[in-house]
Design a protein around this motif. Structure first.
Motif, PDB file in Angstrom:
ATOM      1  N   ASP A 184      61.602 -84.726  -0.414  1.00  0.00           N
ATOM      2  CA  ASP A 184      61.363 -83.407   0.180  1.00  0.00           C
ATOM      3  C   ASP A 184      59.890 -83.227   0.556  1.00  0.00           C
ATOM      4  N   SER A 185      59.296 -84.292   1.089  1.00  0.00           N
ATOM      5  CA  SER A 185      57.880 -84.282   1.458  1.00  0.00           C
ATOM      6  C   SER A 185      57.707 -84.657   2.924  1.00  0.00           C
ATOM      7  N   MET A 186      56.516 -84.352   3.432  1.00  0.00           N
ATOM      8  CA  MET A 186      56.110 -84.801   4.762  1.00  0.00           C
ATOM      9  C   MET A 186      54.705 -85.368   4.652  1.00  0.00           C
ATOM     10  N   LEU A 187      54.454 -86.383   5.463  1.00  0.00           N
ATOM     11  CA  LEU A 187      53.157 -87.042   5.516  1.00  0.00           C
ATOM     12  C   LEU A 187      52.332 -86.435   6.646  1.00  0.00           C
ATOM     13  N   ILE A 188      51.119 -86.029   6.322  1.00  0.00           N
ATOM     14  CA  ILE A 188      50.181 -85.575   7.351  1.00  0.00           C
ATOM     15  C   ILE A 188      49.447 -86.800   7.863  1.00  0.00           C
ATOM     16  N   ARG A 189      49.432 -86.958   9.166  1.00  0.00           N
ATOM     17  CA  ARG A 189      48.702 -88.097   9.752  1.00  0.00           C
ATOM     18  C   ARG A 189      48.059 -87.686  11.059  1.00  0.00           C
ATOM     19  N   SER A 190      47.162 -88.516  11.533  1.00  0.00           N
ATOM     20  CA  SER A 190      46.445 -88.279  12.795  1.00  0.00           C
ATOM     21  C   SER A 190      45.744 -86.929  12.822  1.00  0.00           C
ATOM     22  N   PHE A 191      45.258 -86.477  11.671  1.00  0.00           N
ATOM     23  CA  PHE A 191      44.547 -85.198  11.610  1.00  0.00           C
ATOM     24  C   PHE A 191      43.175 -85.373  12.242  1.00  0.00           C
ATOM     25  N   SER A 192      42.842 -84.487  13.174  1.00  0.00           N
ATOM     26  CA  SER A 192      41.532 -84.571  13.825  1.00  0.00           C
ATOM     27  C   SER A 192      41.101 -83.203  14.323  1.00  0.00           C
ATOM     28  N   THR A 193      39.803 -83.091  14.546  1.00  0.00           N
ATOM     29  CA  THR A 193      39.229 -81.903  15.172  1.00  0.00           C
ATOM     30  C   THR A 193      38.443 -82.351  16.396  1.00  0.00           C
ATOM     31  N   ASP A 194      38.683 -81.686  17.502  1.00  0.00           N
ATOM     32  CA  ASP A 194      37.970 -81.942  18.749  1.00  0.00           C
ATOM     33  C   ASP A 194      36.462 -81.870  18.466  1.00  0.00           C
ATOM     34  N   ASP A 195      35.715 -82.831  18.990  1.00  0.00           N
ATOM     35  CA  ASP A 195      34.268 -82.904  18.744  1.00  0.00           C
ATOM     36  C   ASP A 195      33.554 -81.582  19.020  1.00  0.00           C
ATOM     37  N   ARG A 196      34.004 -80.838  20.008  1.00  0.00           N
ATOM     38  CA  ARG A 196      33.344 -79.592  20.391  1.00  0.00           C
ATOM     39  C   ARG A 196      33.553 -78.472  19.375  1.00  0.00           C
ATOM     40  N   PHE A 197      34.464 -78.682  18.419  1.00  0.00           N
ATOM     41  CA  PHE A 197      34.796 -77.647  17.445  1.00  0.00           C
ATOM     42  C   PHE A 197      34.422 -78.018  16.012  1.00  0.00           C
ATOM     43  N   HIS A 198      33.706 -79.122  15.845  1.00  0.00           N
ATOM     44  CA  HIS A 198      33.302 -79.550  14.502  1.00  0.00           C
ATOM     45  C   HIS A 198      32.445 -78.495  13.820  1.00  0.00           C
ATOM     46  N   ARG A 199      32.597 -78.423  12.503  1.00  0.00           N
ATOM     47  CA  ARG A 199      31.781 -77.583  11.621  1.00  0.00           C
ATOM     48  C   ARG A 199      31.878 -76.090  11.962  1.00  0.00           C
ATOM     49  N   ARG A 200      33.037 -75.696  12.470  1.00  0.00           N
ATOM     50  CA  ARG A 200      33.257 -74.279  12.776  1.00  0.00           C
ATOM     51  C   ARG A 200      34.447 -73.721  12.001  1.00  0.00           C
ATOM     52  N   GLY A 201      34.977 -74.498  11.055  1.00  0.00           N
ATOM     53  CA  GLY A 201      36.025 -74.018  10.174  1.00  0.00           C
ATOM     54  C   GLY A 201      37.448 -74.190  10.672  1.00  0.00           C
ATOM     55  N   PHE A 202      37.629 -74.831  11.823  1.00  0.00           N
ATOM     56  CA  PHE A 202      38.978 -74.964  12.367  1.00  0.00           C
ATOM     57  C   PHE A 202      39.851 -75.932  11.573  1.00  0.00           C
ATOM     58  N   ALA A 203      39.293 -77.027  11.092  1.00  0.00           N
ATOM     59  CA  ALA A 203      40.085 -77.971  10.298  1.00  0.00           C
ATOM     60  C   ALA A 203      40.566 -77.295   9.018  1.00  0.00           C
ATOM     61  N   HIS A 204      39.666 -76.586   8.355  1.00  0.00           N
ATOM     62  CA  HIS A 204      40.040 -75.864   7.141  1.00  0.00           C
ATOM     63  C   HIS A 204      41.106 -74.806   7.447  1.00  0.00           C
ATOM     64  N   LEU A 205      40.940 -74.092   8.539  1.00  0.00           N
ATOM     65  CA  LEU A 205      41.917 -73.080   8.927  1.00  0.00           C
ATOM     66  C   LEU A 205      43.295 -73.713   9.141  1.00  0.00           C
ATOM     67  N   ALA A 206      43.346 -74.829   9.853  1.00  0.00           N
ATOM     68  CA  ALA A 206      44.629 -75.494  10.096  1.00  0.00           C
ATOM     69  C   ALA A 206      45.304 -75.870   8.779  1.00  0.00           C
ATOM     70  N   LEU A 207      44.541 -76.414   7.848  1.00  0.00           N
ATOM     71  CA  LEU A 207      45.116 -76.804   6.564  1.00  0.00           C
ATOM     72  C   LEU A 207      45.532 -75.594   5.735  1.00  0.00           C
ATOM     73  N   THR A 208      44.828 -74.490   5.878  1.00  0.00           N
ATOM     74  CA  THR A 208      45.168 -73.265   5.165  1.00  0.00           C
ATOM     75  C   THR A 208      46.457 -72.645   5.717  1.00  0.00           C
ATOM     76  N   LEU A 209      46.643 -72.737   7.022  1.00  0.00           N
ATOM     77  CA  LEU A 209      47.849 -72.201   7.654  1.00  0.00           C
ATOM     78  C   LEU A 209      49.067 -73.112   7.485  1.00  0.00           C
ATOM     79  N   LEU A 210      48.831 -74.371   7.169  1.00  0.00           N
ATOM     80  CA  LEU A 210      49.899 -75.365   7.158  1.00  0.00           C
ATOM     81  C   LEU A 210      51.038 -75.062   6.180  1.00  0.00           C
TER      82      LEU A 210
END
Length: 159
Positions: A78-104
């Motif tokens: 009953d699991s899923m594997l997260i893969r190919s996680f990335s953030t567009d270079d133009r959006f680095h260090r602006r909290g979007f990766a953390h936001l995506a993981l928080t919403l996941l």
């Protein structure tokens, strides 16, 4: 705030133009969205997910994989594997990766009600990613996995 209107959405071809502008200069630890989308067309268990802003920008991309590769990281069906996680270079260090993981977790609950664990591997040399996952509710397990790009630390989150 630019995060207020961002949400996770399943990939569909209407996002192709925006993904065509997605910039990744370092592919040391991830794959491209284009490659992941090609794989998803051949595999029913491979689900590209996008963090999309209200302006239609795509700062973060990931894949939820229901296939057998997850068993390298967990014994749970009953699991899923997260893969190919990335953030567009133009959006680095602006909290979007953390936001995506928080919403996941809420996204997974809504889209895949039978899934109760998320797992992923993080390259041992990728300290920034380790810090990101640990700060986003994932727990590092004691087990490791030897991946094609070196030792992978295993992280999971029970939903």
């Amino acid at each position: 705030m630019e995060h207020d209107d961002a949400s996770l959405l399943a990939y569909n071809p209407t996002f192709d133009k925006a993904l065509g502008n997605y910039q990744l200069s370092d592919l040391s630890f991830t794959g491209t969205p284009e490659h992941a989308i090609r794989v998803s067309r051949l595999s029913d268990g491979y689900h590209p997910v996008l963090l999309v802003t209200g302006r239609g920008e795509i700062p973060t991309f990931l894949v939820l994989d229901y296939g057998d590769d997850k068993y390298r990281y967990t014994k749970r069906s009953d699991s899923m594997l997260i893969r190919s996680f990335s953030t567009d270079d133009r959006f680095h260090r602006r909290g979007f990766a953390h936001l995506a993981l928080t919403l996941l977790p809420d996204y997974v609950h809504a889209a895949y009600e039978n899934i109760h664990e998320l797992v992923l591997g993080v390259n041992a040399a990728n300290r920034p990613a380790q810090k990101l996952y640990e700060g986003s509710g994932f727990v590092k397990l004691h087990e490791t996995y030897q991946g094609s790009k070196g030792e992978q630390f295993i992280y999971h989150q029970v939903l």
